[in-house]
Design an enzyme around this catalytic site. Sequence first.
Site, PDB file in Angstrom:
ATOM      1  N   ASN A  11       0.877  -1.172   0.000  1.00  0.00           N
ATOM      2  CA  ASN A  11       0.000   0.000   0.000  1.00  0.00           C
ATOM      3  C   ASN A  11       0.917   1.225   0.000  1.00  0.00           C
ATOM      4  O   ASN A  11       1.500   1.556   1.026  1.00  0.00           O
ATOM      5  CB  ASN A  11      -0.889  -0.025   1.250  1.00  0.00           C
ATOM      6  CG  ASN A  11      -1.725   1.231   1.381  1.00  0.00           C
ATOM      7  OD1 ASN A  11      -1.743   2.077   0.485  1.00  0.00           O
ATOM      8  ND2 ASN A  11      -2.432   1.356   2.493  1.00  0.00           N
ATOM      9  N   TRP A  12       1.011   1.854  -1.155  1.00  0.00           N
ATOM     10  CA  TRP A  12       1.974   2.955  -1.295  1.00  0.00           C
ATOM     11  C   TRP A  12       1.434   4.262  -0.707  1.00  0.00           C
ATOM     12  O   TRP A  12       2.164   5.255  -0.663  1.00  0.00           O
ATOM     13  CB  TRP A  12       2.369   3.127  -2.768  1.00  0.00           C
ATOM     14  CG  TRP A  12       3.170   1.973  -3.306  1.00  0.00           C
ATOM     15  CD1 TRP A  12       3.689   0.926  -2.588  1.00  0.00           C
ATOM     16  CD2 TRP A  12       3.557   1.742  -4.674  1.00  0.00           C
ATOM     17  NE1 TRP A  12       4.369   0.070  -3.426  1.00  0.00           N
ATOM     18  CE2 TRP A  12       4.305   0.541  -4.707  1.00  0.00           C
ATOM     19  CE3 TRP A  12       3.346   2.420  -5.880  1.00  0.00           C
ATOM     20  CZ2 TRP A  12       4.839   0.019  -5.887  1.00  0.00           C
ATOM     21  CZ3 TRP A  12       3.877   1.912  -7.055  1.00  0.00           C
ATOM     22  CH2 TRP A  12       4.618   0.721  -7.059  1.00  0.00           C
ATOM     23  N   LYS A  13       0.158   4.256  -0.315  1.00  0.00           N
ATOM     24  CA  LYS A  13      -0.461   5.440   0.300  1.00  0.00           C
ATOM     25  C   LYS A  13      -0.188   6.689  -0.561  1.00  0.00           C
ATOM     26  O   LYS A  13      -0.030   6.571  -1.773  1.00  0.00           O
ATOM     27  CB  LYS A  13       0.013   5.593   1.748  1.00  0.00           C
ATOM     28  CG  LYS A  13      -0.241   4.320   2.576  1.00  0.00           C
ATOM     29  CD  LYS A  13      -0.055   4.510   4.056  1.00  0.00           C
ATOM     30  CE  LYS A  13      -0.273   3.178   4.772  1.00  0.00           C
ATOM     31  NZ  LYS A  13      -0.207   3.297   6.226  1.00  0.00           N
ATOM     32  N   HIS A  96      -9.527   1.123   4.978  1.00  0.00           N
ATOM     33  CA  HIS A  96      -8.257   1.301   5.689  1.00  0.00           C
ATOM     34  C   HIS A  96      -8.504   2.216   6.887  1.00  0.00           C
ATOM     35  O   HIS A  96      -9.327   3.129   6.820  1.00  0.00           O
ATOM     36  CB  HIS A  96      -7.212   1.904   4.749  1.00  0.00           C
ATOM     37  CG  HIS A  96      -5.832   1.872   5.317  1.00  0.00           C
ATOM     38  ND1 HIS A  96      -5.401   2.779   6.260  1.00  0.00           N
ATOM     39  CD2 HIS A  96      -4.804   1.016   5.107  1.00  0.00           C
ATOM     40  CE1 HIS A  96      -4.155   2.483   6.584  1.00  0.00           C
ATOM     41  NE2 HIS A  96      -3.768   1.420   5.907  1.00  0.00           N
ATOM     42  N   GLU A  98      -6.973   4.618   8.006  1.00  0.00           N
ATOM     43  CA  GLU A  98      -6.811   6.055   7.716  1.00  0.00           C
ATOM     44  C   GLU A  98      -8.083   6.614   7.091  1.00  0.00           C
ATOM     45  O   GLU A  98      -8.472   7.754   7.354  1.00  0.00           O
ATOM     46  CB  GLU A  98      -5.586   6.259   6.801  1.00  0.00           C
ATOM     47  CG  GLU A  98      -4.289   6.008   7.567  1.00  0.00           C
ATOM     48  CD  GLU A  98      -3.150   5.447   6.744  1.00  0.00           C
ATOM     49  OE1 GLU A  98      -3.191   5.524   5.503  1.00  0.00           O
ATOM     50  OE2 GLU A  98      -2.201   4.911   7.360  1.00  0.00           O
ATOM     51  N   GLU A 168      -5.350  -4.947  10.494  1.00  0.00           N
ATOM     52  CA  GLU A 168      -4.336  -3.913  10.723  1.00  0.00           C
ATOM     53  C   GLU A 168      -4.645  -3.214  12.041  1.00  0.00           C
ATOM     54  O   GLU A 168      -5.466  -2.287  12.077  1.00  0.00           O
ATOM     55  CB  GLU A 168      -4.356  -2.886   9.586  1.00  0.00           C
ATOM     56  CG  GLU A 168      -3.990  -3.445   8.236  1.00  0.00           C
ATOM     57  CD  GLU A 168      -3.383  -2.380   7.327  1.00  0.00           C
ATOM     58  OE1 GLU A 168      -2.253  -2.593   6.886  1.00  0.00           O
ATOM     59  OE2 GLU A 168      -4.022  -1.347   7.075  1.00  0.00           O
ATOM     60  N   GLY A 174       2.519   2.245  10.896  1.00  0.00           N
ATOM     61  CA  GLY A 174       3.477   3.339  10.779  1.00  0.00           C
ATOM     62  C   GLY A 174       4.174   3.691  12.081  1.00  0.00           C
ATOM     63  O   GLY A 174       4.830   4.722  12.181  1.00  0.00           O
ATOM     64  N   SER A 213       3.526  -2.220  10.432  1.00  0.00           N
ATOM     65  CA  SER A 213       4.970  -2.268  10.679  1.00  0.00           C
ATOM     66  C   SER A 213       5.600  -3.614  10.337  1.00  0.00           C
ATOM     67  O   SER A 213       6.513  -4.081  11.028  1.00  0.00           O
ATOM     68  CB  SER A 213       5.282  -1.875  12.132  1.00  0.00           C
ATOM     69  OG  SER A 213       4.882  -0.530  12.368  1.00  0.00           O
ATOM     70  N   GLY A 234       2.998  -1.091   4.358  1.00  0.00           N
ATOM     71  CA  GLY A 234       3.025   0.343   4.094  1.00  0.00           C
ATOM     72  C   GLY A 234       4.444   0.822   3.854  1.00  0.00           C
ATOM     73  O   GLY A 234       4.977   0.702   2.751  1.00  0.00           O
ATOM     74  N   GLY A 235       5.064   1.346   4.892  1.00  0.00           N
ATOM     75  CA  GLY A 235       6.386   1.961   4.758  1.00  0.00           C
ATOM     76  C   GLY A 235       7.411   1.097   4.042  1.00  0.00           C
ATOM     77  O   GLY A 235       8.127   1.584   3.153  1.00  0.00           O
TER      78      GLY A 235
HETATM   79  P1  13P Z   1       3.079   0.287   7.804  1.00  0.00           P
HETATM   80  O1  13P Z   1       3.609  -0.973   7.193  1.00  0.00           O
HETATM   81  O2  13P Z   1       3.836   1.521   7.382  1.00  0.00           O
HETATM   82  O3  13P Z   1       2.903   0.177   9.291  1.00  0.00           O
HETATM   83  O4  13P Z   1       1.601   0.519   7.204  1.00  0.00           O
HETATM   84  C1  13P Z   1       0.690  -0.523   7.265  1.00  0.00           C
HETATM   85  C2  13P Z   1      -0.484  -0.146   6.466  1.00  0.00           C
HETATM   86  O5  13P Z   1      -1.253   0.730   6.835  1.00  0.00           O
HETATM   87  C3  13P Z   1      -0.704  -0.838   5.207  1.00  0.00           C
HETATM   88  O6  13P Z   1      -1.992  -0.604   4.729  1.00  0.00           O
END
Ligand code: 13P
Length: 251
Positions: A11-13, A96, A98, A168, A174, A213, A234-235
């Site tokens: 997920n490149w956000k 998600h 967010e 999640e 994050g 994470s 994510g990251g």
């Molecule tokens: P991180 O891997 O940066 O914690 O993000 C997880 C995420 O929200 C993937 O959708």
Amino acid sequence: MAHRQSLIAGNWKLNGSRQSVIELATAVSAGCGHLSAEVLVCPTSVHLGDVSTITADSAVTLGAQNCSNEQSGAFTGEVSASMLAEYGCKYVILGHSERRAIYHESSEWVASKCQAVQKAGLTPILCVGETLEEREAGQVESVIAEQLDAVLNSASIQAFDNMVVAYEPVWAIGTGKTASPEQAQEVHAMIRARIAAHDNAIAQALRILYGGSVKPDNATTLFSQVDIDGGLIGGAALDAESFLAICEAAG
Ligand code: 13P
């Protein structure tokens, strides 16, 4: 037990420039041909065109991060599931944390997006998870049950036949704080049991991803849990080498 192919989704956000996203997609596509896990990348909608031309001839699958529950009409700023399908998307991340927290998407709204995505022939990746306050208050099960039940109530158990669920925990996203493999497994097993109460075959075939994470150094132990079928990253997905190392850990 049903065989479930691992899925690793990046997920490149809201990250990257047009150029950096092209480079990332190119590096991921070049590095994952030999893997048995399904590898998915989810750029922003505006980057889908560029990324789809890169991933089209590779083993990488394309997905989106969100979409409208509407098909067309006066919904300024929205993107429909059928538009995403035209760009080669196979999956859409929905609900998600967010989006739930920042954009106030209710579970019912997320459920209606699931229906729109499935109607367009795509597979939703339904995100569920609790906040730290909810965990500390002993509400993990009730929070996740509410998020799953919104989909069950608006559609039926059949909706989970073409669905991926991503657990999640909000406190792990994050933050560098990963759920322990045991903590994650406990919730994944609870999710599968809740679906199994409606239809055991659908539950056994359902892929449940862990997100929060995930890094190359913790991926192997997380993915070795019986009910963890891959990850939503994510990251670490923004770096091709780290992402590919996580994909390797999934097989
Ligand atoms: P991180 O891997 O940066 O914690 O993000 C997880 C995420 O929200 C993937 O959708």
